[in-house]
Design an enzyme around this catalytic site. Structure first.
Site, PDB file in Angstrom:
ATOM      1  N   GLU A 152     -15.369  -2.812  23.400  1.00  0.00           N
ATOM      2  CA  GLU A 152     -16.101  -1.551  23.659  1.00  0.00           C
ATOM      3  C   GLU A 152     -17.333  -1.836  24.506  1.00  0.00           C
ATOM      4  O   GLU A 152     -17.976  -2.875  24.350  1.00  0.00           O
ATOM      5  CB  GLU A 152     -16.499  -0.902  22.330  1.00  0.00           C
ATOM      6  N   TYR A 192     -11.169  -6.720  21.093  1.00  0.00           N
ATOM      7  CA  TYR A 192     -12.030  -5.527  21.149  1.00  0.00           C
ATOM      8  C   TYR A 192     -13.042  -5.701  22.265  1.00  0.00           C
ATOM      9  O   TYR A 192     -13.600  -6.791  22.422  1.00  0.00           O
ATOM     10  CB  TYR A 192     -12.772  -5.334  19.824  1.00  0.00           C
ATOM     11  N   ARG A 248       1.247   3.054  31.810  1.00  0.00           N
ATOM     12  CA  ARG A 248       0.823   4.342  31.252  1.00  0.00           C
ATOM     13  C   ARG A 248      -0.674   4.279  30.982  1.00  0.00           C
ATOM     14  O   ARG A 248      -1.134   3.419  30.222  1.00  0.00           O
ATOM     15  CB  ARG A 248       1.603   4.580  29.951  1.00  0.00           C
ATOM     16  N   LYS A 251       2.325   7.716  37.160  1.00  0.00           N
ATOM     17  CA  LYS A 251       3.217   8.674  37.819  1.00  0.00           C
ATOM     18  C   LYS A 251       3.549   8.129  39.220  1.00  0.00           C
ATOM     19  O   LYS A 251       4.131   7.057  39.321  1.00  0.00           O
ATOM     20  CB  LYS A 251       2.563  10.056  37.868  1.00  0.00           C
ATOM     21  N   THR A 275      -3.792   9.766  36.263  1.00  0.00           N
ATOM     22  CA  THR A 275      -3.035   8.828  35.453  1.00  0.00           C
ATOM     23  C   THR A 275      -2.630   7.690  36.386  1.00  0.00           C
ATOM     24  O   THR A 275      -2.718   7.806  37.612  1.00  0.00           O
ATOM     25  CB  THR A 275      -1.765   9.472  34.866  1.00  0.00           C
ATOM     26  N   ASP A 324      -8.088  16.540  39.600  1.00  0.00           N
ATOM     27  CA  ASP A 324      -7.143  15.772  38.790  1.00  0.00           C
ATOM     28  C   ASP A 324      -5.944  15.490  39.698  1.00  0.00           C
ATOM     29  O   ASP A 324      -5.118  16.365  39.958  1.00  0.00           O
ATOM     30  CB  ASP A 324      -6.740  16.610  37.578  1.00  0.00           C
TER      31      ASP A 324
HETATM   32  N1  DSN Z   1       3.046  15.497  31.152  1.00  0.00           N
HETATM   33  C1  DSN Z   1       2.687  15.380  32.533  1.00  0.00           C
HETATM   34  C2  DSN Z   1       3.703  15.987  33.426  1.00  0.00           C
HETATM   35  O1  DSN Z   1       4.877  15.880  33.117  1.00  0.00           O
HETATM   36  O2  DSN Z   1       3.363  16.542  34.447  1.00  0.00           O
HETATM   37  C3  DSN Z   1       1.365  15.952  32.802  1.00  0.00           C
HETATM   38  O3  DSN Z   1       0.488  15.586  31.789  1.00  0.00           O
END
Ligand code: DSN
Length: 478
Positions: A66, A64, A279, A273, A270, A241
């Protein structure tokens, strides 16, 4: 990637897992086989390196932590401090950002941290200062009520969902749609392109606290310098974003006006991607937002995931290598090849092409809904996802579009020749698929029939491409 050492690590790990829960060990093996055997074209997916994946399977998960680096609510966090610091340092260096916060567990979480930070910085702090209150704990119940109304009645302006915006940009299925009064800007009806004059008009009329830029299905780049000008004109905070295109920013494909980081007050992403990490999510911001961003946990986040922050550090270190810039350039050039290959074979693309990592096919020209096209492609070994197109008559469930991205197959080594062949396979499947009758009469939006033998033939053609470009070459898992 060479994976002899990773093979040994995974064999050992799987035998340990198998001895406790064989079903899970089987699913892990099966997922690798599935990923190896299909053309993965989901624009938001990728393949993280074995180094990134192995980092997540460690005892850093058991702690933990935090709080923030050096300021934790638990004892014994020195190793978590080390990995969080490493990830934040890599993120700052990679993106040239004044401040990085790497705790968010996902893109939604990163956006929540950003929203909280913007509300705290723009609304809460001035309200407290005006009352001469130094800390929220000193507020009276009446003060709280006034502040609650002020925090909960702000406006956010973002790209509409059907133009490619994201649920977390103020739309009802997400808490952001409850936190903010929302309005959206779309794209030009003729060209499908973002119309900055229209964004400016909407911003001047709506006067948002937050102007949001970024997308999950818009196939073009955005001029963030212009978006910042608009934000400044109306006194808004610019939040970007960049979840979908963070890899293109990291890999220096998007630079200058098209790099969001120097222009936005707060940038979120994120990490899994186009950035090709674990993730998770992270937030980058200008110095004035740093204190409130760092209070993301426990304000809106659960305890940080030490094992994932460590994997973010590894992935970000990878992204700082020159080879990642080559990868990012290939992602973008492969998308152009894919777009050209689709269009020369008769497909209509939203905006007539691409400038990033994705294309959006209007499958209505093949007489199909997005759902039918997605399913027929999946039957043929091609994994995509259906997606609404601007002003979509089939709504968000059936849709009229299929979104296709190049990050994953580019990681696998696909180049121009392979992506042209992928375009050919996709058009062949879409051309050879017909909607069938709905049980209630009329044409179904979900049911379809593929020409005899076409799915099997496409599977074979896909297998040829996949075998020539193996996923994790040398990685043996039995
Ligand atoms: N789920 C993602 C996507 O496929 O673009 C975005 O959050």
């Amino acid at each position: 990637m060479t994976n002899d050492a990773a093979s040994a690590a995974y064999q050992s790990a799987l035998s340990v897992i198998e001895s406790v829960e064989p079903t899970v060990a089987g699913a892990i093996r099966s997922e690798l086989a599935d990923q190896r055997a299909s053309l993965k074209l989901i624009a938001s997916e990728n393949y993280a390196s074995p180094a990134v994946l192995l980092t997540m399977g460690t005892w850093l998960s058991d702690k933990y932590a935090e709080g923030t680096i050096g300021h934790r609510f638990y004892a014994g966090c020195r190793n978590i401090d080390t990995v969080e610091q490493a990830a934040a340092d890599h993120a700052r260096e990679l993106f040239g950002a004044p401040h990085a916060y790497v705790q968010p567990h996902s893109g939604i979480d990163a956006n929540l941290v950003a929203f909280w930070s913007i509300l705290a910085q723009r609304i809460e702090a001035p309200a407290l200062a005006e009352k001469g209150v130094k800390h929220v704990n000193d507020l009276t119940p009446e003060d709280w009520e006034t502040l609650r109304k002020a925090l909960g009645n702000q406006r956010a302006l973002g790209m509409s969902l059907d133009a490619g915006g994201h649920l977390t940009h103020g739309f009802r299925p997400n808490i952001s749609g409850k936190m903010f009064e929302q309005s959206s800007y779309g794209t030009d009806a003729e060209t499908g392109l973002l119309d900055y004059a229209e964004v400016r008009r909407s911003a001047q009329e709506f006067r948002p606290l937050v102007l949001i830029a970024g997308y999950s299905a818009y196939p073009r780049k955005i001029n963030f310098a212009t978006m910042r000008e608009i934000a400044d004109e109306v006194g808004a905070t610019l939040m970007v974003d960049m979840a979908h295109f963070a890899g293109l920013v990291a890999g220096k494909v998007f630079t200058g006006d098209f790099d969001p980081v120097p222009h936005a007050h707060v940038t979120t992403t994120t990490t899994h991607k186009s950035l090709r990490g674990p993730r998770g999510g992270l937030v980058l911001c200008q110095p004035e937002y740093a204190d409130s961003v760092d209070r993301g946990c426990p304000m809106v986040l659960g305890g940080p995931l030490g094992h994932v922050m460590a994997a973010k550090a590894v992935a970000l270190a990878e992204a700082r290598q020159p080879s990642f810039q080559t990868y990012a350039q290939n992602v973008a050039s492969n998308a152009v090849t894919l777009a050209d290959g689709l269009m020369k074979r008769g497909a209509r693309l939203v905006t007539g092409g691409t400038e990033n990592h994705l294309v959006l096919i209007d499958v209505s020209t093949f007489g199909l809904t997005g759902r039918q096209a997605e399913s027929a492609l999946l039957d043929s070994g091609i994994v995509t996802n259906r997606n609404a197109i601007p002003r979509d008559p089939n709504g968000a469930w059936y849709t009229s579009g299929v979104r296709i991205g190049t990050p994953a197959l580019t990681s696998r080594g696909f180049g121009a020749a392979e992506f042209d062949r992928v375009a050919e396979l996709i058009v062949d499947v879409l051309t050879g698929t017909q909607p069938t009758a709905a049980p209630s009469g009329g044409v179904s939006k979900a049911k379809y029939a593929i020409a005899d033998g076409l799915a099997a033939k496409t599977h074979d053609a896909a297998a040829e491409l996949l075998d020539a470009n193996p996923l994790y070459p040398g990685l043996e898992v039995s």
